[in-house]
Design a protein around this motif. Structure first.
Motif, PDB file in Angstrom:
ATOM      1  N   TYR A   1     -13.377  -2.950   8.082  1.00 22.71           N
ATOM      2  CA  TYR A   1     -12.242  -3.115   8.985  1.00 22.71           C
ATOM      3  C   TYR A   1     -11.951  -1.796   9.697  1.00 22.71           C
ATOM      4  CZ  TYR A   1     -11.446  -6.774   5.467  1.00 22.71           C
ATOM      5  OH  TYR A   1     -11.602  -7.815   4.601  1.00 22.71           O
TER       6      TYR A   1
ATOM      7  N   GLN B 149      -3.575   3.674  13.744  1.00 23.51           N
ATOM      8  CA  GLN B 149      -2.225   3.957  13.276  1.00 23.51           C
ATOM      9  C   GLN B 149      -1.592   5.026  14.146  1.00 23.51           C
ATOM     10  OE1 GLN B 149      -1.883   5.314   9.188  1.00 23.51           O
ATOM     11  NE2 GLN B 149       0.234   4.638   9.054  1.00 23.51           N
TER      12      GLN B 149
ATOM     13  N   GLN C 252      -8.720  -3.846   0.028  1.00 21.24           N
ATOM     14  CA  GLN C 252      -9.336  -2.958   1.003  1.00 21.24           C
ATOM     15  C   GLN C 252      -9.183  -1.507   0.551  1.00 21.24           C
ATOM     16  OE1 GLN C 252      -8.291  -3.673   5.105  1.00 21.24           O
ATOM     17  NE2 GLN C 252      -8.149  -5.878   4.783  1.00 21.24           N
TER      18      GLN C 252
ATOM     19  N   TYR D  14       0.851  -1.186   0.000  1.00 17.98           N
ATOM     20  CA  TYR D  14       0.000   0.000   0.000  1.00 17.98           C
ATOM     21  C   TYR D  14       0.886   1.234   0.000  1.00 17.98           C
ATOM     22  CZ  TYR D  14      -4.319  -2.558   1.091  1.00 17.98           C
ATOM     23  OH  TYR D  14      -5.412  -3.383   1.038  1.00 17.98           O
TER      24      TYR D  14
ATOM     25  N   PRO E  21      -0.625   0.624  10.049  1.00 19.01           N
ATOM     26  CA  PRO E  21      -1.950   0.385  10.632  1.00 19.01           C
ATOM     27  C   PRO E  21      -1.970  -0.913  11.434  1.00 19.01           C
ATOM     28  CG  PRO E  21      -2.132   1.034   8.330  1.00 19.01           C
ATOM     29  CD  PRO E  21      -0.688   0.790   8.587  1.00 19.01           C
TER      30      PRO E  21
ATOM     31  N   PHE F 242      -9.409   2.312   1.800  1.00 18.08           N
ATOM     32  CA  PHE F 242      -9.295   3.015   3.063  1.00 18.08           C
ATOM     33  C   PHE F 242      -9.956   4.389   3.023  1.00 18.08           C
ATOM     34  CE2 PHE F 242      -6.531   0.646   5.911  1.00 18.08           C
ATOM     35  CZ  PHE F 242      -6.073  -0.360   5.073  1.00 18.08           C
ATOM     36  N   GLY F 243     -10.460   4.796   4.177  1.00 19.58           N
ATOM     37  CA  GLY F 243     -10.953   6.146   4.357  1.00 19.58           C
ATOM     38  C   GLY F 243      -9.820   7.062   4.778  1.00 19.58           C
ATOM     39  N   PRO F 244     -10.130   8.334   4.969  1.00 25.18           N
ATOM     40  CA  PRO F 244      -9.086   9.314   5.308  1.00 25.18           C
ATOM     41  C   PRO F 244      -8.642   9.250   6.757  1.00 25.18           C
ATOM     42  CG  PRO F 244     -11.220  10.361   5.202  1.00 25.18           C
ATOM     43  CD  PRO F 244     -11.427   8.949   4.750  1.00 25.18           C
TER      44      PRO F 244
ATOM     45  N   HIS G 282      -5.250   9.225   1.216  1.00 23.30           N
ATOM     46  CA  HIS G 282      -5.578   7.968   1.868  1.00 23.30           C
ATOM     47  C   HIS G 282      -4.560   6.897   1.506  1.00 23.30           C
ATOM     48  CE1 HIS G 282     -10.098   9.140   1.177  1.00 23.30           C
ATOM     49  NE2 HIS G 282      -9.396  10.125   1.658  1.00 23.30           N
ATOM     50  N   LEU G 283      -4.531   5.868   2.302  1.00 21.48           N
ATOM     51  CA  LEU G 283      -3.822   4.648   1.924  1.00 21.48           C
ATOM     52  C   LEU G 283      -4.479   4.076   0.680  1.00 21.48           C
ATOM     53  CD1 LEU G 283      -3.306   2.643   5.233  1.00 21.48           C
ATOM     54  CD2 LEU G 283      -1.558   3.052   3.502  1.00 21.48           C
TER      55      LEU G 283
ATOM     56  N   TYR H 141      -8.751   0.014  11.853  1.00 21.30           N
ATOM     57  CA  TYR H 141      -7.343  -0.038  12.203  1.00 21.30           C
ATOM     58  C   TYR H 141      -7.007   1.194  13.037  1.00 21.30           C
ATOM     59  CZ  TYR H 141      -6.785  -3.352   8.292  1.00 21.30           C
ATOM     60  OH  TYR H 141      -6.890  -4.415   7.439  1.00 21.30           O
TER      61      TYR H 141
END
Lengths: 113, 113
Positions: B33, B37, B102, A36, B43, B104-106, A43-44, B35
């Motif tokens: 999911y 970080q 996956q 990633y 994460p 991801f969100g911000p 974002h990731l 996570y």
């Protein structure tokens, strides 16, 4: 315990240099592996993934990674980096029988114009 | 807006307070999911939902953390009696199915004073 390690914490390269970021995982058995990327302020996002098949995986923006089962490695490569590749790179893995995705600590890449 | 969204983007609270963090996954994604970080780290998995049920909550650090997804879409991560060590960016991700890519969100940056 399952883990993912990344060899470098911070890498600094000049534009056009070649890149290789190391990643090792501790899983036994069949695994899914990911890289990633997180660009500054974004974002990731997934760069590339290995689920099965050809161990040489090509991703977006000219990146590729090679899965070497005997070495438990999944190193990321790019032949010629650009300033826009400056970002944080995370290697991640999961067992295919489902286990949680484990992320490495990340490698910060800075590309100098 | 097809991406994963998270609210609030930033949350500052005092030690001992209760907080809720919200995640709106991509429509149609059954897997969700959470996570956490921390600075300079990758994460860290907290919990995984498949539909409405928590399929794996082994990453929740203690019983102060709880998450729900009552209708199989939006999820809320709840933290009781917050501690300074809870300060981190909380990331949400969703995928079409288990073991898929996956998205991801911000993230929500939580600061506990």
């Amino acid at each position: 315990a399952q883990s993912v390690s990344q060899h470098n914490h911070h890498v600094i390269l000049s534009e056009a240099a070649s890149l290789e970021l190391g990643c090792n995982y501790s899983y036994g058995g069949t695994v899914n592996l990911f890289w990633y990327v997180q660009y500054p302020g974004q974002h990731l996002q997934l760069l590339l993934k290995y689920f099965s098949g050809d161990p040489l995986v090509k991703g977006i923006k000219g990146f590729e990674a090679e899965f070497i089962k005997s070495k438990f490695s999944f190193n990321l490569r790019k032949p010629s980096v650009q300033w826009s590749d400056t970002a944080e790179y995370f290697c991640a893995g999961e067992k295919t029988s489902y286990d949680k995705v484990i992320f490495g600590p990340g490698t910060s890449l800075s590309v100098i114009p | 807006g097809a991406g994963v969204s998270q609210t609030p983007s930033n949350k500052v609270t005092e030690k001992g307070k209760y907080v809720e963090l919200r995640c709106d996954p991509i429509s149609g994604h059954t897997a969700l999911y959470w996570y956490r970080q921390s600075l300079g780290q990758g994460p860290e998995f907290l919990i995984y939902f498949q539909g409405t049920g928590a399929a794996d909550d082994s990453g929740l650090p203690n019983d102060r953390f709880f998450a729900v997804r009552p209708e199989g879409s939006v999820s809320t991560l709840k933290i009781q009696r917050t501690e300074r060590g809870d300060s981190a960016v909380y990331l949400c991700a969703s995928s079409l199915r288990r073991a898929g890519e996956q998205f991801f969100g911000p993230g929500t940056r939580l600061t506990v004073l």
